[in-house]
Design a protein around this motif. Sequence first.
Motif, PDB file in Angstrom:
ATOM      1  N   HIS A 201       0.789  -1.190   0.074  1.00  0.00           N
ATOM      2  CA  HIS A 201       0.073   0.156   0.048  1.00  0.00           C
ATOM      3  C   HIS A 201       0.840   1.168  -0.064  1.00  0.00           C
ATOM      4  N   GLY A 202       1.925   1.126  -0.855  1.00  0.00           N
ATOM      5  CA  GLY A 202       2.665   2.295  -0.837  1.00  0.00           C
ATOM      6  C   GLY A 202       3.746   2.554   0.008  1.00  0.00           C
ATOM      7  N   TRP A 203       3.997   1.516   1.097  1.00  0.00           N
ATOM      8  CA  TRP A 203       5.005   1.843   2.184  1.00  0.00           C
ATOM      9  C   TRP A 203       6.054   0.778   1.955  1.00  0.00           C
ATOM     10  N   LEU A 204       7.140   0.906   2.045  1.00  0.00           N
ATOM     11  CA  LEU A 204       8.247   0.069   1.908  1.00  0.00           C
ATOM     12  C   LEU A 204       9.175   0.015   3.195  1.00  0.00           C
ATOM     13  N   PRO A 205       9.016  -1.352   3.853  1.00  0.00           N
ATOM     14  CA  PRO A 205       9.611  -1.758   4.961  1.00  0.00           C
ATOM     15  C   PRO A 205      11.341  -1.602   4.763  1.00  0.00           C
ATOM     16  N   ILE A 206      12.076  -0.985   5.712  1.00  0.00           N
ATOM     17  CA  ILE A 206      13.402  -0.913   5.366  1.00  0.00           C
ATOM     18  C   ILE A 206      14.085  -1.183   6.887  1.00  0.00           C
TER      19      ILE A 206
END
Length: 79
Positions: free
Chosen positions: A14-19
Amino acid sequence: MDNSISITFGTPKHGWLPIDFHYQDFHLDFDASDALNDPIEELYNAVTNLQDNELKRITWWLEPSAYFLTLKEKDKVLT
């Protein structure tokens, strides 16, 4: 002493990238938004197009705050 930076990317949702970011004893675990920029493209462009003594900044938006990663190349070493 190991001066390596480790960045691990999760699966975007949903447009969020886990980093997951590690440097020595420093650790950040966060989700970056893709609403205002493409941080993966910024990182790729910085690493592949950086010239000697030039600074490049990658912005990891958290909405409304952000993390900034600034890279510099000197003698073929990124800092």
